[in-house]
Enzyme design. Structure first.
Site, PDB file in Angstrom:
ATOM      1  N   ASP A 114       0.819  -1.215   0.000  1.00  8.02           N
ATOM      2  CA  ASP A 114       0.000   0.000   0.000  1.00  8.02           C
ATOM      3  C   ASP A 114       0.857   1.272   0.000  1.00  8.02           C
ATOM      4  O   ASP A 114       1.959   1.283   0.552  1.00  8.02           O
ATOM      5  CB  ASP A 114      -0.885  -0.029   1.264  1.00  8.02           C
ATOM      6  N   ASN A 129     -10.600  -3.010  -6.402  1.00  4.39           N
ATOM      7  CA  ASN A 129      -9.771  -2.071  -7.182  1.00  4.39           C
ATOM      8  C   ASN A 129     -10.354  -1.769  -8.572  1.00  4.39           C
ATOM      9  O   ASN A 129      -9.955  -0.796  -9.213  1.00  4.39           O
ATOM     10  CB  ASN A 129      -8.333  -2.597  -7.341  1.00  4.39           C
TER      11      ASN A 129
END
Ligand code: FPP
Length: 238
Positions: A18, A66
């Site tokens: 991330d 996503n």
């Protein structure tokens, strides 16, 4: 900077890669530039984990959520998967790394699916670290699919509901046959699970680190390993 390694290493590490977007933003670059650096770091850290003797590594590359990102960013990510997988396959051969994919890869463009298939074939017979790349992966979807597979067996009369155990359930997951992650590292400081290995992480130790994924170094990994050794894992006991 932590350069030493603890004696006892986790068998299975999970990493939520991330912070690529923030890394790029900090430098006034497009988010895709962060993903490019993140992809390069994926190769570096995977090879490092293999070199120190980690047996299983699972990285979160693309979640089922996503897809809601802008089309341009998705296209860039898919392009990076293609490019870096091709390069990684060559690199990883030197390390004897067994690449596996977890998630529904049938949703990806055919060219990428072909590469995923080729990767699987090339990795047959390898005995080194298992590298699970989570692509179009979601923990909840994985659990629902496992429940559906077991429900079908019950419907077909080959399984009784009371025969469903945790072990049997685990065998329906993408990670069937692998140990649960001992340690899950989340760079970028966010304190969230984000649908990653929901079933498998029941007793995992989480280490959240204040570094963005493209900046995450082998020394950061060593620091996470030291943090892990300080934790007393009781698995619900005393
Ligand atoms: C999360 O950061 C990262 C991603 C959604 C993509 C991760 C993918 C890679 C690192 C490429 C991996 C490559 C291969 C070949 C497996 P973010 O964009 O959410 O960052 P932010 O929270 O700072 O916006």
């Amino acid at each position: 900077m932590e350069t030493n390694l603890p004696v006892v290493l986790p068998e299975h590490i999970g990493i939520i890669m991330d912070g690529n977007g923030r890394w790029a933003k900090k430098r006034g670059l497009p988010r895709t530039a962060g993903h490019k650096e993140g992809a390069a770091n994926f190769r570096r850290i995977a090879r490092y984990c293999s070199s120190i003797g980690i047996r299983y590594l699972t990285v979160y590359a693309f979640s089922t959520e996503n897809w809601s990102r802008p089309a341009l960013e998705i296209r860039a990510l898919l392009g990076l998967f293609q490019e870096y997988l091709e390069e990684s396959i060559r690199d990883f051969a030197h390390d004897d790394i067994q690449v596996r994919f977890i998630g529904d890869t049938s949703a990806f463009p055919q060219k990428l699916q072909d590469l995923i298939q080729k990767t699987k074939e090339l990795c047959q017979g390898r005995t080194g670290m298992v590298l699970n790349i989570a692509m179009n992966y979601g923990g909840r979807t994985e659990i629902v699919q496992a429940a559906q597979a077991l429900a079908k067996k019950v419907k077909d009369g080959v399984l009784l509901p009371e025969e469903i155990t945790q072990e049997l359930f685990s065998q329906q997951l993408y990670t069937a046959g692998q140990p649960d992650p001992d340690l899950i590292i989340r760079p970028s400081g966010e304190n969230r699970i984000s649908n990653f290995l929901l079933w498998q992480s029941a007793y995992s130790e989480y280490v959240i680190m204040d570094v963005l994924w493209p900046d995450f170094t082998p020394e950061d990994l060593n620091a996470a390993l030291w943090e892990y050794t300080k934790r007393s894992r009781r698995f619900g006991g005393v």
